[in-house]
Write a protein that holds these residues in place. Sequence first.
Motif: not given
Lengths: 346, 346
Positions: A175-179, A211-217, A295-299, A301-306
Amino acid sequence: MNRFSCPAPLPQRETVVMGHGSGGVLSAELLREVILPAFSNPLLDRMEDQAIFESPGRRLAFTTDSFVVKPLFFPGGDIGSLAVHGTVNDLAMGGAEPRYLSVSLILEEGLAISDLRRIVRSMGAAARACGAAIVTGDTKVVERGSGDGVFINTAGIGVARDGARMSASAARPGDAVIVSGPLGDHGVAILTQREGLELESAVESDSAPLHTLVRDMLDVTTEIHCLRDPTRGGLASTLNEIAGQSGVGIVLEEGSIRVRDGVRGACELLGLDPLYVANEGKLAAVVPAELADRVVEAMRAHPLGREAAVVGAVVDRDRGRVLMRTAYGTTRVVGMLAGDQLPRIC
Amino acid sequence: MNRFSCPAPLPQRETVVMGHGSGGVLSAELLREVILPAFSNPLLDRMEDQAIFESPGRRLAFTTDSFVVKPLFFPGGDIGSLAVHGTVNDLAMGGAEPRYLSVSLILEEGLAISDLRRIVRSMGAAARACGAAIVTGDTKVVERGSGDGVFINTAGIGVARDGARMSASAARPGDAVIVSGPLGDHGVAILTQREGLELESAVESDSAPLHTLVRDMLDVTTEIHCLRDPTRGGLASTLNEIAGQSGVGIVLEEGSIRVRDGVRGACELLGLDPLYVANEGKLAAVVPAELADRVVEAMRAHPLGREAAVVGAVVDRDRGRVLMRTAYGTTRVVGMLAGDQLPRIC
């Protein structure tokens, strides 16, 4: 006009007194004039001992956190917004969207009513911004010196997404670990405020609802294995928990882990390792390697995951341990936080 | 045998230290050795940031309370069992049966671990006795002098009974007011323990979970209009809330209100009115007069309602007020509690 039909206005108190916790006239006054206006919604306004509602979903998430952060107000937030975000994020880490919150206040005699008003307004605004309603609550008062301004408990009920089955026990080798972004902002913001430090570049808490960042993921895949927000104890402690509960090793790449210049500078000044410093608007995710890029790409695109990035990998050795490959090619063990680096950070 | 495969036992600490709130090694130790064993169940033992479960019913009740009672241990209970009963009762007053509880502890540095262990064991036992599971929790630690031993928050989710629609706004002229037993036991037990008073007859707290008593009452009729547990502020404050929210008057018959001899004696000694003293295992119900006898009969068949009685009536005058008809035939106003009669009673 008589004394019953036209009562004089109640004396306006400037600080919390013991009677505000009595369950009598003063409790009702505090509720009516300070607390209810900040949270108002039809369920709360019924003023019953409990909120009753149709179940908001088939699978529910339930969590609680108490907040004792010092100071009460800090760059980027306050104990009120933090209390909402913290509980929303504990729901979000289970793949749940927040619906109903409870708020319980433990006030210290002598707290300025103006501070309390500011805190509950901040809570109300934070909850509304998350699409959650504060539907039930409680207020207690303790004597001067038996508390510290205000302690807040928030519990929350969320609707868990079908198919999501994240667990700290579910990391698998490969697995990969993402922050989701740079580390340590919250802890450094609190500490510099508490200690009155002047930094070259101001650091604000990252306190935010995830929660919206998680939703996008989860829109990308429900195959996310682990999801945690690295609060107290920092990313190091969070990943140690995952390594321990999953019985796997985790290897981090130092060069991939982002820390803002201001945070890095403060940490060097204070002798702290950003890996152990609390975050309140970041998440760590463990996902199958083949899904990581999407997953990183979707994150991003979210203001809290730039600034989301893959920071490491799960391995089938060094079970229960977290290792860091440094920029110099060496490897060191990243243990769980020992002692109490930063007390009362949340 | 090496230092990894056979670690020495962790040093056994006798008191809570700041590191127990760090989110690191000491937090994990406290959780594993003291807290989880007391509450253990499959949802909690997953050790995630939230509990996730199938919704236990169609209509849910949700409530929260923080407990700051002083002293932590008192005749008839302790802060732990009280925290469970208090939240179970707030659910029960909505006609709900408890299912899931959260527990959040705010510990003061220096608290004896043995006291903490005793408290969480008491919580675990109380929850199991109510058929509720403690499924999620949190622990914070504050410096010596910033708390007072332990503060506990419990939030709860219950399943609300179909058809039950109790509300403090629903009292109607002609209704009967029922109380489930003698008043003032909890407040007097706390106060005598706190002040070290020696009474002729010992008084124990009435702390108890009321959901099965409520179940038996709702088996008679779901037409119960109001249901409240007269905790802080006592029966007087509870009935004033009902009178105010329903826009009705309430007339109590002094001769019908039971107070144990020990409680009456202590109240006379201390200058307290039992009507304002907290209860933690009693309820007040407002029901249509024609159903009152059947409801009282069902209550008397339950161990916690053996001394249930009709104590007054709802009237279409003196709106928003509670009156007491005394044994001498006079009538006096019973106002809401003013000031703070008994701080930190729950």
